[in-house]
Design a protein around this motif. Sequence first.
Motif, PDB file in Angstrom:
ATOM      1  N   PRO A 119       0.797  -1.232   0.000  1.00 41.07           N
ATOM      2  CA  PRO A 119       0.000   0.000   0.000  1.00 41.07           C
ATOM      3  C   PRO A 119       0.836   1.292   0.000  1.00 41.07           C
ATOM      4  N   VAL A 120       2.010   1.275   0.568  1.00 45.84           N
ATOM      5  CA  VAL A 120       2.792   2.523   0.675  1.00 45.84           C
ATOM      6  C   VAL A 120       4.253   2.305   0.292  1.00 45.84           C
ATOM      7  N   ASP A 121       4.919   3.421   0.010  1.00 46.13           N
ATOM      8  CA  ASP A 121       6.374   3.447  -0.178  1.00 46.13           C
ATOM      9  C   ASP A 121       6.849   2.493  -1.279  1.00 46.13           C
ATOM     10  N   THR A 122       6.158   2.543  -2.396  1.00 47.21           N
ATOM     11  CA  THR A 122       6.450   1.662  -3.538  1.00 47.21           C
ATOM     12  C   THR A 122       6.963   2.503  -4.717  1.00 47.21           C
ATOM     13  N   PRO A 123       7.436   1.855  -5.793  1.00 46.52           N
ATOM     14  CA  PRO A 123       7.830   2.628  -6.982  1.00 46.52           C
ATOM     15  C   PRO A 123       6.704   3.557  -7.447  1.00 46.52           C
ATOM     16  N   THR A 124       5.477   3.067  -7.392  1.00 48.26           N
ATOM     17  CA  THR A 124       4.340   3.892  -7.835  1.00 48.26           C
ATOM     18  C   THR A 124       4.166   5.123  -6.947  1.00 48.26           C
ATOM     19  N   THR A 125       4.237   4.929  -5.636  1.00 47.54           N
ATOM     20  CA  THR A 125       3.984   6.088  -4.749  1.00 47.54           C
ATOM     21  C   THR A 125       5.133   7.096  -4.811  1.00 47.54           C
ATOM     22  N   VAL A 126       6.368   6.627  -4.962  1.00 43.59           N
ATOM     23  CA  VAL A 126       7.463   7.610  -5.002  1.00 43.59           C
ATOM     24  C   VAL A 126       7.454   8.384  -6.326  1.00 43.59           C
ATOM     25  N   ARG A 127       7.113   7.675  -7.414  1.00 42.90           N
ATOM     26  CA  ARG A 127       7.030   8.381  -8.704  1.00 42.90           C
ATOM     27  C   ARG A 127       5.940   9.449  -8.618  1.00 42.90           C
ATOM     28  N   ARG A 128       4.810   9.060  -8.028  1.00 39.08           N
ATOM     29  CA  ARG A 128       3.701  10.008  -7.904  1.00 39.08           C
ATOM     30  C   ARG A 128       4.116  11.227  -7.064  1.00 39.08           C
ATOM     31  N   SER A 129       4.843  10.990  -5.974  1.00 38.08           N
ATOM     32  CA  SER A 129       5.249  12.116  -5.110  1.00 38.08           C
ATOM     33  C   SER A 129       6.113  13.107  -5.878  1.00 38.08           C
ATOM     34  N   LEU A 130       7.052  12.558  -6.671  1.00 36.16           N
ATOM     35  CA  LEU A 130       7.957  13.452  -7.402  1.00 36.16           C
ATOM     36  C   LEU A 130       7.189  14.226  -8.478  1.00 36.16           C
ATOM     37  N   LEU A 131       6.344  13.507  -9.217  1.00 35.46           N
ATOM     38  CA  LEU A 131       5.614  14.180 -10.309  1.00 35.46           C
ATOM     39  C   LEU A 131       4.601  15.182  -9.738  1.00 35.46           C
ATOM     40  N   ALA A 132       4.033  14.860  -8.597  1.00 37.36           N
ATOM     41  CA  ALA A 132       3.079  15.797  -7.978  1.00 37.36           C
ATOM     42  C   ALA A 132       3.811  17.074  -7.563  1.00 37.36           C
ATOM     43  N   GLN A 133       4.999  16.893  -7.014  1.00 44.08           N
ATOM     44  CA  GLN A 133       5.776  18.074  -6.601  1.00 44.08           C
ATOM     45  C   GLN A 133       6.114  18.936  -7.822  1.00 44.08           C
ATOM     46  N   HIS A 134       6.523  18.306  -8.885  1.00 44.62           N
ATOM     47  CA  HIS A 134       6.914  19.079 -10.072  1.00 44.62           C
ATOM     48  C   HIS A 134       5.695  19.746 -10.714  1.00 44.62           C
ATOM     49  N   TYR A 135       4.561  19.077 -10.649  1.00 41.85           N
ATOM     50  CA  TYR A 135       3.319  19.681 -11.155  1.00 41.85           C
ATOM     51  C   TYR A 135       2.995  20.945 -10.327  1.00 41.85           C
ATOM     52  N   ARG A 136       3.123  20.830  -9.024  1.00 44.59           N
ATOM     53  CA  ARG A 136       2.858  22.001  -8.156  1.00 44.59           C
ATOM     54  C   ARG A 136       3.833  23.135  -8.467  1.00 44.59           C
ATOM     55  N   TRP A 137       5.106  22.781  -8.644  1.00 47.30           N
ATOM     56  CA  TRP A 137       6.101  23.819  -8.965  1.00 47.30           C
ATOM     57  C   TRP A 137       5.724  24.531 -10.270  1.00 47.30           C
ATOM     58  N   ALA A 138       5.310  23.755 -11.261  1.00 47.98           N
ATOM     59  CA  ALA A 138       4.963  24.360 -12.555  1.00 47.98           C
ATOM     60  C   ALA A 138       3.754  25.288 -12.396  1.00 47.98           C
ATOM     61  N   LEU A 139       2.775  24.855 -11.596  1.00 44.68           N
ATOM     62  CA  LEU A 139       1.604  25.733 -11.388  1.00 44.68           C
ATOM     63  C   LEU A 139       2.014  27.018 -10.659  1.00 44.68           C
ATOM     64  N   GLN A 140       2.890  26.856  -9.662  1.00 47.51           N
ATOM     65  CA  GLN A 140       3.360  28.062  -8.936  1.00 47.51           C
ATOM     66  C   GLN A 140       4.089  29.015  -9.885  1.00 47.51           C
ATOM     67  N   ALA A 141       4.730  28.437 -10.896  1.00 44.50           N
ATOM     68  CA  ALA A 141       5.453  29.270 -11.871  1.00 44.50           C
ATOM     69  C   ALA A 141       4.494  29.787 -12.955  1.00 44.50           C
ATOM     70  N   LYS A 142       3.207  29.536 -12.738  1.00 41.71           N
ATOM     71  CA  LYS A 142       2.123  30.033 -13.613  1.00 41.71           C
ATOM     72  C   LYS A 142       2.108  29.388 -14.987  1.00 41.71           C
ATOM     73  N   ALA A 143       2.510  28.134 -15.039  1.00 41.83           N
ATOM     74  CA  ALA A 143       2.335  27.375 -16.290  1.00 41.83           C
ATOM     75  C   ALA A 143       0.873  26.965 -16.397  1.00 41.83           C
ATOM     76  N   VAL A 144       0.427  26.689 -17.616  1.00 39.37           N
ATOM     77  CA  VAL A 144      -0.949  26.225 -17.817  1.00 39.37           C
ATOM     78  C   VAL A 144      -0.878  24.861 -18.511  1.00 39.37           C
ATOM     79  N   PHE A 145      -1.456  23.854 -17.883  1.00 41.43           N
ATOM     80  CA  PHE A 145      -1.466  22.524 -18.522  1.00 41.43           C
ATOM     81  C   PHE A 145      -2.738  22.352 -19.334  1.00 41.43           C
TER      82      PHE A 145
END
Length: 501
Positions: A416-442
């Motif tokens: 349920p936790v701390d797997t390849p899937t969850t760590v990939r998601r954490s990194l991509l979620a962080q980068h998505y947030r950074w891009a939104l903070q930088a005012k990118a539009v997806f």
Amino acid sequence: MLSFEEVKVKLESVGQSHVLRFWPELSAEERGAFLAELSQLEPAELERHCRGAAEAASRSSGEEERLRGRMEPLEPEFIGGVRRSDPGSLQEWEEEGFSQIAQNKVAVLLLAGGQGTRLGVPYPKGMYDVRLPSGKTLYQIQAERIRKVQELANEKHGSKCTVPWYIMTSEFTLEPTEKFFKQNSYFDLDPSNVLMFEQRMIPAVGFDGKIILEKKNKIAMAPDGNGGLYRALVDNKVLEDMERRGVQYLHVYCVDNILVKLADPLFIGFCVKKGADCGAKVVEKAYPSEPVGVVCRVDGVYQVVEYSELEPEIAEQRLPAGELVYNAGNICNHFFTRDFLWKVALNFQEQLKQHVAIKKVPFVDEEGNTVKPTKPNGIKMEKFVFDVFQFSKKFVAFEVLREDEFSPLKNADGAPVDTPTTVRRSLLAQHYRWALQAKAVFLDEHDNPITSEYRAAQDDDPPAVCEISPLVSYFGEGLEKLLKHRKLKSPFLLNDSNVKS
Ligand SMILES: CC(=O)N[C@H]1[C@@H](OP(=O)(O)OP(=O)(O)OC[C@H]2O[C@@H](n3ccc(=O)[nH]c3=O)[C@H](O)[C@@H]2O)O[C@H](CO)[C@@H](O)[C@@H]1O
């Protein structure tokens, strides 16, 4: 190397000659390798180790019970942190950290000697590819963060600095790690600043105090825990190397946290400004049985109580507002001064507590076949890296946000936790947030802007895939000039080359 007779006498003197019982069946080559292994065992130490392991495993009361009534949580005012401290102080600490890095006073040290049994891959965890769009492994991400933090310090201070990367490996991980770094040209770091060294291995012992024979010509050995660091620093003259380079502060971290901020200037600066000799980063624990140690006090002394030694009733205690009493989760990110490490190496490393782990250890049966046991049959003794906190004169704790800094790879997919899937998601979620903070539009698949809210803590993948190379941004900085009002299609990969082109 000792002769067979000498080894036999040595083993007999400490009641361990059973390991030679297949000797007559071994080939000349097998005998040579086995003698070399056995010659290294020091009798007095071996006897102490085997007796200590059997006694520790048979003690009726576990560590959990011994801790009862002696633990206290950290005082809230004791902890600094990204949410707790004022923005002025945070900025001041970060600047201090960058200044220390720019002066070549900071190094990082990776603990990479573990066997990664829970993840279940036959190679070192750092080589794991979590299937990011870029295909980067944990080692590559870490290497690129080192390059970026050096670059940022250089830009701020007009310097040309180096953050040396010390990597502690073990018999299991040294060779493949070295090979992997060579194959990847050290990820464009200068190889003379990447220093690998090996921790010691110690025998696994049965409940009767006898060393376990894993094969006819091999005893079962395991690394001596990540607290084996202090002995390995001495064995390999690592502190001397730090001294030669003028390194004064060390950021020690474990291999599996995909969000680790290497040489984090904020954490380093905080510890330096507080005059600490020792520090730990913590996150709020997610749930009572989460497998993280808790930073707390035991008999008034700052320590980590490991998750395996914490009684469930204590782990579950809550304050009236609902928060866990023992809430400061250890994320295995530690700060040490070089002076403190010398003190530990010279005076205390022999005294570090041995923790007992009861494990299933493969062994040879009377016919000489290796058997994988179905229930625990052996004792492995481990030292823990944080057990030196008790020798600190000034210990500090710094709290960071889980979604920004802690997502470890411990288990294979399916858990349920701390797997390849969850760590990939954490990194991509962080980068998505950074891009939104930088005012990118997806844009979605119909080229319409994605407007849905995305909350960091949720379990779903972010609405668009966005990966930002550490070579472009260390922790979300510098993105606005690259991404503001840009319309981005998923998957979006921002790397060094498309920034420059
Ligand atoms: C003892 C220790 O630090 N425990 C911490 C570790 O637990 P956890 O039980 O997850 O620790 P691991 O077994 O993953 O080891 C942590 C790190 O130490 C390294 N290693 C391990 C054994 C060894 O002999 N040599 C070696 O270098 C591993 O490669 C890894 O990088 O991480 C958690 C966060 O993720 C923390 O909450 C735990 O408090």
